[in-house]
Design a protein around this motif. Structure first.
Motif, PDB file in Angstrom:
ATOM      1  N   ILE A 384       0.878  -1.168   0.000  1.00  0.00           N
ATOM      2  CA  ILE A 384       0.000   0.000   0.000  1.00  0.00           C
ATOM      3  C   ILE A 384       0.919   1.222   0.000  1.00  0.00           C
ATOM      4  O   ILE A 384       1.970   1.197   0.637  1.00  0.00           O
ATOM      5  CB  ILE A 384      -0.939  -0.026   1.234  1.00  0.00           C
ATOM      6  CG1 ILE A 384      -1.947   1.101   1.171  1.00  0.00           C
ATOM      7  CG2 ILE A 384      -0.164   0.031   2.537  1.00  0.00           C
ATOM      8  CD1 ILE A 384      -3.098   0.935   2.163  1.00  0.00           C
ATOM      9  N   PRO A 385       0.549   2.266  -0.746  1.00  0.00           N
ATOM     10  CA  PRO A 385       1.421   3.454  -0.745  1.00  0.00           C
ATOM     11  C   PRO A 385       1.615   3.991   0.669  1.00  0.00           C
ATOM     12  O   PRO A 385       0.662   4.054   1.452  1.00  0.00           O
ATOM     13  CB  PRO A 385       0.650   4.450  -1.620  1.00  0.00           C
ATOM     14  CG  PRO A 385      -0.173   3.604  -2.527  1.00  0.00           C
ATOM     15  CD  PRO A 385      -0.558   2.412  -1.698  1.00  0.00           C
ATOM     16  N   TYR A 386       2.851   4.385   0.968  1.00  0.00           N
ATOM     17  CA  TYR A 386       3.132   4.824   2.329  1.00  0.00           C
ATOM     18  C   TYR A 386       2.429   6.133   2.653  1.00  0.00           C
ATOM     19  O   TYR A 386       2.085   6.394   3.802  1.00  0.00           O
ATOM     20  CB  TYR A 386       4.647   4.960   2.535  1.00  0.00           C
ATOM     21  CG  TYR A 386       5.000   5.053   3.996  1.00  0.00           C
ATOM     22  CD1 TYR A 386       4.575   4.070   4.877  1.00  0.00           C
ATOM     23  CD2 TYR A 386       5.726   6.124   4.496  1.00  0.00           C
ATOM     24  CE1 TYR A 386       4.865   4.151   6.227  1.00  0.00           C
ATOM     25  CE2 TYR A 386       6.027   6.208   5.842  1.00  0.00           C
ATOM     26  CZ  TYR A 386       5.588   5.220   6.708  1.00  0.00           C
ATOM     27  OH  TYR A 386       5.883   5.309   8.043  1.00  0.00           O
ATOM     28  N   SER A 387       2.167   6.936   1.627  1.00  0.00           N
ATOM     29  CA  SER A 387       1.433   8.182   1.858  1.00  0.00           C
ATOM     30  C   SER A 387       0.040   7.878   2.410  1.00  0.00           C
ATOM     31  O   SER A 387      -0.494   8.644   3.216  1.00  0.00           O
ATOM     32  CB  SER A 387       1.329   8.985   0.559  1.00  0.00           C
ATOM     33  OG  SER A 387       0.648   8.229  -0.418  1.00  0.00           O
ATOM     34  N   VAL A 388      -0.541   6.766   2.001  1.00  0.00           N
ATOM     35  CA  VAL A 388      -1.872   6.386   2.486  1.00  0.00           C
ATOM     36  C   VAL A 388      -1.801   5.999   3.970  1.00  0.00           C
ATOM     37  O   VAL A 388      -2.615   6.421   4.785  1.00  0.00           O
ATOM     38  CB  VAL A 388      -2.451   5.228   1.637  1.00  0.00           C
ATOM     39  CG1 VAL A 388      -3.770   4.724   2.232  1.00  0.00           C
ATOM     40  CG2 VAL A 388      -2.647   5.666   0.191  1.00  0.00           C
ATOM     41  N   LYS A 390       0.347   7.027   6.076  1.00  0.00           N
ATOM     42  CA  LYS A 390       0.566   8.262   6.836  1.00  0.00           C
ATOM     43  C   LYS A 390      -0.728   9.052   7.003  1.00  0.00           C
ATOM     44  O   LYS A 390      -0.957   9.679   8.033  1.00  0.00           O
ATOM     45  CB  LYS A 390       1.606   9.126   6.119  1.00  0.00           C
ATOM     46  CG  LYS A 390       3.039   8.702   6.386  1.00  0.00           C
ATOM     47  CD  LYS A 390       3.989   9.634   5.650  1.00  0.00           C
ATOM     48  CE  LYS A 390       5.244   9.907   6.459  1.00  0.00           C
ATOM     49  NZ  LYS A 390       6.213  10.702   5.695  1.00  0.00           N
ATOM     50  N   MET A 391      -1.572   9.042   5.962  1.00  0.00           N
ATOM     51  CA  MET A 391      -2.813   9.801   5.999  1.00  0.00           C
ATOM     52  C   MET A 391      -3.808   9.152   6.954  1.00  0.00           C
ATOM     53  O   MET A 391      -4.571   9.821   7.620  1.00  0.00           O
ATOM     54  CB  MET A 391      -3.394   9.867   4.590  1.00  0.00           C
ATOM     55  CG  MET A 391      -4.422  10.962   4.420  1.00  0.00           C
ATOM     56  SD  MET A 391      -4.604  11.343   2.660  1.00  0.00           S
ATOM     57  CE  MET A 391      -5.166   9.765   2.037  1.00  0.00           C
ATOM     58  N   GLY A 424       8.328  -1.403  -0.170  1.00  0.00           N
ATOM     59  CA  GLY A 424       8.140   0.041  -0.097  1.00  0.00           C
ATOM     60  C   GLY A 424       8.998   0.665   0.959  1.00  0.00           C
ATOM     61  O   GLY A 424      10.174   0.339   1.083  1.00  0.00           O
ATOM     62  N   ASN A 425       8.403   1.536   1.744  1.00  0.00           N
ATOM     63  CA  ASN A 425       9.154   2.262   2.752  1.00  0.00           C
ATOM     64  C   ASN A 425       9.508   1.357   3.929  1.00  0.00           C
ATOM     65  O   ASN A 425       8.686   0.551   4.371  1.00  0.00           O
ATOM     66  CB  ASN A 425       8.317   3.444   3.232  1.00  0.00           C
ATOM     67  CG  ASN A 425       9.147   4.459   3.957  1.00  0.00           C
ATOM     68  OD1 ASN A 425       9.333   4.358   5.172  1.00  0.00           O
ATOM     69  ND2 ASN A 425       9.697   5.412   3.232  1.00  0.00           N
ATOM     70  N   SER A 426      10.719   1.515   4.472  1.00  0.00           N
ATOM     71  CA  SER A 426      11.161   0.633   5.556  1.00  0.00           C
ATOM     72  C   SER A 426      10.312   0.803   6.813  1.00  0.00           C
ATOM     73  O   SER A 426      10.149  -0.145   7.577  1.00  0.00           O
ATOM     74  CB  SER A 426      12.630   0.878   5.879  1.00  0.00           C
ATOM     75  OG  SER A 426      12.815   2.191   6.324  1.00  0.00           O
TER      76      SER A 426
END
Lengths: 463, 463
Positions: A384-388, A390-391, A424-426
């Motif tokens: 899943i996108p990390y921006s999601v 975070k949101m 994706g992001n660690s």
């Protein structure tokens, strides 16, 4: 009847330790006493150095014979040339086990080879068993006895036994394993193997209840037939993962070469490992990947892999690698298909790999896959996108809301091998690992996870 | 004469943007306008939704025709069935480029396939160029224009162009690359490729001065001959790294299979990539490994690898992998051997790999290797127990005191490919990466570093 491995006991559970070559200057002679004191071994520690005086608050004896207490293990950190005499003095004192950490033996050429022969002869004559020379010795996480300079995190007890020929290699391996979720029972670095070798340690780990999986790095063996016989015995009960260098002439000679051929010797090793049920890794990273799966997962009942994914692409990469490595991706049972279809949007295609896309029914699909009798082991690809992430965080939505409670899902079929793949992001990967818990490894590449599962399957069919 | 790629300009450098399907509920319609405003695109952004009202402080128009200003790019996030009409309205408004992010087309079956056909026909009739559908569109780090929900760190400008067929895959790839030292120039996710495909983007990246290396993930191509011709052209000037799934039938169908055979199609792709000079990666991790080397290192002048190490074991593993992958480990020149022997203790064996052990002359040896005319590229294996690093830190001793100043050493032969291998604790690896700087990748596995160097060498001999 297997021969006793009691002779190795004092190396891992010494009653009294002598450090010969304690010193105030930086190096093993300074750091190892310090570390043993820190780990609570101060009372059982006696230091020896020609200079005498005091170190870390302990008295330093001038000679081994001056030590008033009995001891059963020595750690030798003197100059190499002093070692034969040290061994004699140890025997006279009643110390019959020694770890020789110092270098300067066969690895440096002819003079060193002669010194090594003399050391070997002296030890045999005086009944002293040796680990080393040119090594860093042992670690026992259970009682925190360690002759290796090691960080505290690496002393967390676990079920992985390590045999490393090279001291430096063993040491840095230990430095990083805990970050990959691996914890060690006992570790040994063997160095030049004057006496005790990998087969001795394999036998010892075979009997050690705290060791469930064995990881081994060797450059070669002095006794191939014994190694084969020992591996045949040990691998019936505990998986042995092996990394061996010297695959090519350049690697074994570590010298100039322009040929791409495997060294003949390596083909022999390959056969030895395969026939004796050991699992050979192709690289350092793969060795660690394998250990992560073998220390946490049961052997599967077959080669049928199920994949659930939020990304069709990663599902396809996993499927490719599975087929290439001898696994199957069977259809799901009618019951599973119906269960998933009931919960899923009309666009979803219920097959294996099962791509749930953004349907929001990841946990339903994964639970159905885990309990499907057509499936022997399960890989869950969670992306899943990390921006999601975070949101959603301020709204209190966590990765377990998005993908399900991995511990509960694992518990639906606790005997089935199960791992996650998070790309994706660690920080996201770390969140998934935390949620999944220690017993479910999270990989960052579908290919690596599949290869580890394939090795696990192959080890399950070895007879 | 190459055909113009100007038609792609508005996708990366729009003068006015219309978002069709802006919404107050979570999802692309909410998050993408928010992100574009945050990146400074608010003035050029116009939102459309049948519900009208306001979002993120911007007016929401009920219809495309209501927008008072001109625009040249639309981002479509409506339900799939609305897309053909939206395209007509965009054309009437003079907007001739659109990114269709919504899903629900050919990937969901027969109804979707019909809708996709209608969308294609409508766009062609009205002269609207399309990226998508079922994608997340584009990123341009130079002007911070992005239709992808992305974290700020991923928007740091760099020299890597990304083409990903899958939106989710492209997105999570972007989430993690910056942590590996990779920075992106432009990225495109293509989705179902109704119109614009990987060859269009390859041509655009070919001409884009900010893109020096191209990384591509595809599941297949709609136009093999064009892809081949395009790659042949592009790879003469810029390396193209490719990961392709669907290597096996199970992978390409993502369906049940018990056969271990490669799909016939994949053999064709393999040939296509090889003949056209593209570099195919075997796994997601390898794709990233390759990118780390190709974005930072020049092509080598030959296949002669030099290895300096503090661990003989890791040196041997690197040597094995080098020979297996077509590299050579030549002897050093007489001058280099003499230079190193002068500075080294008597036990040191000056060869390649050059194992300096604990001699304390790592930097001298590495500098000599870098400047040796027999050596085309250099791998520096730096390992040391982390407990030692921790002990030395209070004394002000850093990794650069132990291994030398890597930036200065690199500067001795700036044209030679150079990378580090650091094994052990991640904090140590991070310290080495910081010391080495952005232009020298640090790998955590000798095999991975060698494979990336081998790919770099192979790309240098493609004609």
């Amino acid at each position: 009847m297997e021969k006793s491995t009691d002779y190795l006991g004092p190396f891992f559970e010494p009653k009294g330790i002598v450090i010969v070559g304690a010193t105030r200057t930086p190096g093993f002679g300074y750091a190892i006493p310090l570390m043993l004191i820190k780990q609570g071994w101060g009372d059982k520690l006696r230091l020896v150095s020609l200079k005498g005086e005091e170190l870390h608050g302990l008295r330093v004896y001038n000679h081994i014979k001056d030590i008033p207490d009995p001891a059963d293990l020595a750690i030798i950190i003197t100059p190499a040339r002093a070692v034969p005499d040290v061994i004699k003095e140890l025997a006279q004192k009643g110390v019959h086990n020694a770890i020789i950490e110092c270098a300067g033996f066969a690895e440096i050429g002819e003079d060193g080879r002669k010194l090594q022969e003399l050391t070997k002869k002296t030890a045999e004559e005086h009944g002293v068993r040796l680990i080393g020379p040119n090594c860093v010795g042992v670690v026992n996480t259970n009682n925190k006895f360690t002759s290796v300079e090691i960080i505290d995190e690496a002393l967390k007890p676990g079920n992985l036994g390590i045999i490393a020929q090279s001291g430096a290699f063993g040491n840095v391996l230990l430095d990083g394993l805990y970050e990959k979720g691996l914890a060690v029972s006992k570790a040994v670095t063997l160095g030049n193997r004057i006496d005790i070798n990998e087969s001795d340690i394999l036998e010892y780990f075979h009997r050690d209840d705290l060791t469930e999986v064995i990881m081994m790095y060797i450059e070669g063996t002095a006794d191939g037939p014994r190694l084969k016989k020992t591996l045949e015995k040990v691998t019936k009960d505990k998986p042995v993962l092996v990394l061996k260098s010297g695959r090519t002439k350049a690697g074994s000679a570590a010298t100039a070469s322009h040929t791409g051929s495997m060294s003949g010797e390596d083909v022999v090793y390959d056969g030895l490992f395969r026939q004796s049920g050991a699992i050979r890794a192709e690289s350092l990273e793969q060795l660690v990947d394998y250990a992560r799966v073998f220390t946490t997962q049961n052997k599967p009942t077959g080669n049928r892999l199920g994949v659930v994914t939020t990304s069709g692409s990663l599902g396809a990469l996993a499927a490719d690698e599975a087929i290439k490595n001898g696994l199957a991706l069977p259809s799901l049972t009618k019951q599973t298909v119906e269960k998933v279809m009931e919960a899923s949007p009309s666009w979803m295609n219920v097959k294996n790999p099962l791509d749930v896309g953004p349907s929001g029914m990841y946990d339903t699909a994964l639970a159905a896959m885990m309990t499907d009798p057509n499936i022997d082991m399960v890989l869950a690809i969670t992306i899943i996108p990390y921006s999601v992430i975070k949101m959603l965080r301020p709204q209190g939505i966590t990765v377990s809301d998005l993908f399900g409670d991995m511990k509960k899902i694992k518990a639906l079929a606790p005997q089935k091998p199960f791992a996650l793949i998070a790309v994706g992001n660690s920080e996201f990967v770390n969140q998934m690992q935390e949620q999944a818990g220690e017993k479910t490894p999270v990989f960052t590449s579908p290919e690596h996870a599949v290869k580890a599962f394939s090795a696990l399957y192959k080890s399950s069919i070895y007879l």
